[in-house]
Design an enzyme around this catalytic site. Sequence first.
Site, PDB file in Angstrom:
ATOM      1  N   ILE A  78       5.715   2.332   6.095  1.00 51.05           N
ATOM      2  CA  ILE A  78       6.059   0.914   6.201  1.00 51.05           C
ATOM      3  C   ILE A  78       6.204   0.297   4.814  1.00 51.05           C
ATOM      4  O   ILE A  78       7.169  -0.432   4.536  1.00 51.05           O
ATOM      5  CB  ILE A  78       5.008   0.149   7.026  1.00 51.05           C
ATOM      6  CG1 ILE A  78       4.945   0.704   8.458  1.00 51.05           C
ATOM      7  CG2 ILE A  78       5.319  -1.341   7.048  1.00 51.05           C
ATOM      8  CD1 ILE A  78       3.836   0.120   9.306  1.00 51.05           C
ATOM      9  N   GLU A 121      -3.488  -3.933  -6.037  1.00 45.40           N
ATOM     10  CA  GLU A 121      -4.467  -2.918  -6.419  1.00 45.40           C
ATOM     11  C   GLU A 121      -3.756  -1.597  -6.688  1.00 45.40           C
ATOM     12  O   GLU A 121      -4.080  -0.858  -7.601  1.00 45.40           O
ATOM     13  CB  GLU A 121      -5.519  -2.741  -5.326  1.00 45.40           C
ATOM     14  CG  GLU A 121      -4.964  -2.190  -4.029  1.00 45.40           C
ATOM     15  CD  GLU A 121      -5.897  -2.373  -2.866  1.00 45.40           C
ATOM     16  OE1 GLU A 121      -5.972  -1.434  -2.057  1.00 45.40           O
ATOM     17  OE2 GLU A 121      -6.523  -3.431  -2.736  1.00 45.40           O
ATOM     18  N   GLY A 175       0.823  -1.198   0.000  1.00 46.75           N
ATOM     19  CA  GLY A 175       0.000   0.000   0.000  1.00 46.75           C
ATOM     20  C   GLY A 175       0.858   1.249   0.000  1.00 46.75           C
ATOM     21  O   GLY A 175       1.991   1.253  -0.475  1.00 46.75           O
ATOM     22  N   ILE A 176       0.297   2.336   0.562  1.00 43.00           N
ATOM     23  CA  ILE A 176       0.996   3.610   0.663  1.00 43.00           C
ATOM     24  C   ILE A 176       1.386   3.831   2.114  1.00 43.00           C
ATOM     25  O   ILE A 176       0.667   3.466   3.026  1.00 43.00           O
ATOM     26  CB  ILE A 176       0.100   4.767   0.182  1.00 43.00           C
ATOM     27  CG1 ILE A 176      -0.130   4.659  -1.328  1.00 43.00           C
ATOM     28  CG2 ILE A 176       0.712   6.122   0.506  1.00 43.00           C
ATOM     29  CD1 ILE A 176      -1.078   5.693  -1.868  1.00 43.00           C
ATOM     30  N   GLY A 177       2.533   4.473   2.337  1.00 40.32           N
ATOM     31  CA  GLY A 177       2.926   4.819   3.700  1.00 40.32           C
ATOM     32  C   GLY A 177       4.362   4.454   3.994  1.00 40.32           C
ATOM     33  O   GLY A 177       5.054   3.823   3.176  1.00 40.32           O
ATOM     34  N   GLY A 215      -9.095  -2.794  -0.389  1.00 36.14           N
ATOM     35  CA  GLY A 215      -8.863  -4.170  -0.826  1.00 36.14           C
ATOM     36  C   GLY A 215      -8.262  -5.048   0.241  1.00 36.14           C
ATOM     37  O   GLY A 215      -7.806  -6.160  -0.062  1.00 36.14           O
TER      38      GLY A 215
END
Length: 435
Positions: free
Chosen positions: A221, A240, A217-219, A338
Amino acid sequence: MDWKEIYKQKLVTAEEAVKIVKSGDRIYTGTASSTAYGLLDALWERRHELEDVTLCGSNGYQYTPCYYEKDDNPFRFSAYFIGVNERAAMKAGRPVDFTSVHLSFSDKWLEFIAKPDICFLEVSKPDKYGYVSFGPSNVAIGTNLLKVSKVVIAQVNSYTPYVFGDHNLVHISELDYIVEKDVPYANYKTSEPDEISTQIASHILKEIPDGATFQLGIGNISTAIGYGLKDKNDLGVHTELLNQPMIELMKSGNITNKYKGYMNGKSTYSFAVGAPSMYEELDYNPKYYALPFYVTNDPRIIAQNKNMISINSAMAINIFGEVCADCINWKQQSGTGGQVDFVKGAQWAEGGKSIIATQSSIIKNGKRISKILPFFEPGTVVTTARSDVQYVATEYGCYNIKRMTMRERIEAIISLAHPDFREELRAEAKKHGFI
């Protein structure tokens, strides 16, 4: 008729195109990096003529007054995920109608909830056959955009990459109006990994073998994991979200997509956000393949990828292993997205793993607050059920809690909490007879 002639006949200015909008209309405006800002800005100039117009979409992140301005604003919003612009609209006091939906069912959101009368569709310049690409993100919600909407206005943006995908092309003969409006892509800023994010990533990277297919994902981590994957070989991407670290891993050769099992040789994704250079990399690049959410996020498709590693974030986790990732203390921060799709699909895959990652605590107003809780406060929702959660990771370790009894998992989750809170969590668990 030659497609170039059709193109000329349908070509209008943005100001002319938005004249078809009337009070009460519902308009699909885009997803993430594929948002028709030129048309939205032209629509804003008509705000004094309109009432109760609903803008449908999600995750746009570039400024447009429709979302940010409080006064003389006739627009309300319908979203399947609360992103940057949706949060700005909420802050401005504008009504935002949120729908909780797995991204694998977002096409149903479009058909039965958004129900747009008009589609603002940002697209690439046409190829030699007269086809334009939906760009880096618009295919995510599905090609049903053309079927559901009564009128389709295409904003042809020369900055928009021509991205490959069977679902990602539309012929200009299928469009009602064409507007040429060049809007450069803003940089989607991702913070550099801090020490805690790097520690969390170090635990997760041990669970990712060479040849694995992964989703991020985003971020902080995710960025830390992306940097850490530079030590891995023959990785695959099925996600996704296509983010900046994945682009860098493609360029460095760490991602080859050789052993995925589903669409070998291609990085498959639904929407992309990153630096402007990302969109240049996507342009006419056969190594990337865009698919709608209902394909990418279908757990049955995800499960076809071998050694599928899914990594998702959490706002809070309780000692039972329940995950809150979208609404906490009555505040809708994001969406189901998702997460559940990939949690399930990754675990069904041969050699697959699902990992929920979060830092153990945050500092707010000078006070340390635990993200590992004994129970969720009222107004906090469960995004992913405890029976679905597999691995949980913080800076203090990573455990497969799915192979544990409830007593064992509670002890494991407490050990993942910041030391300042462990005794408090243990006392609460003992109070109710769980340990």
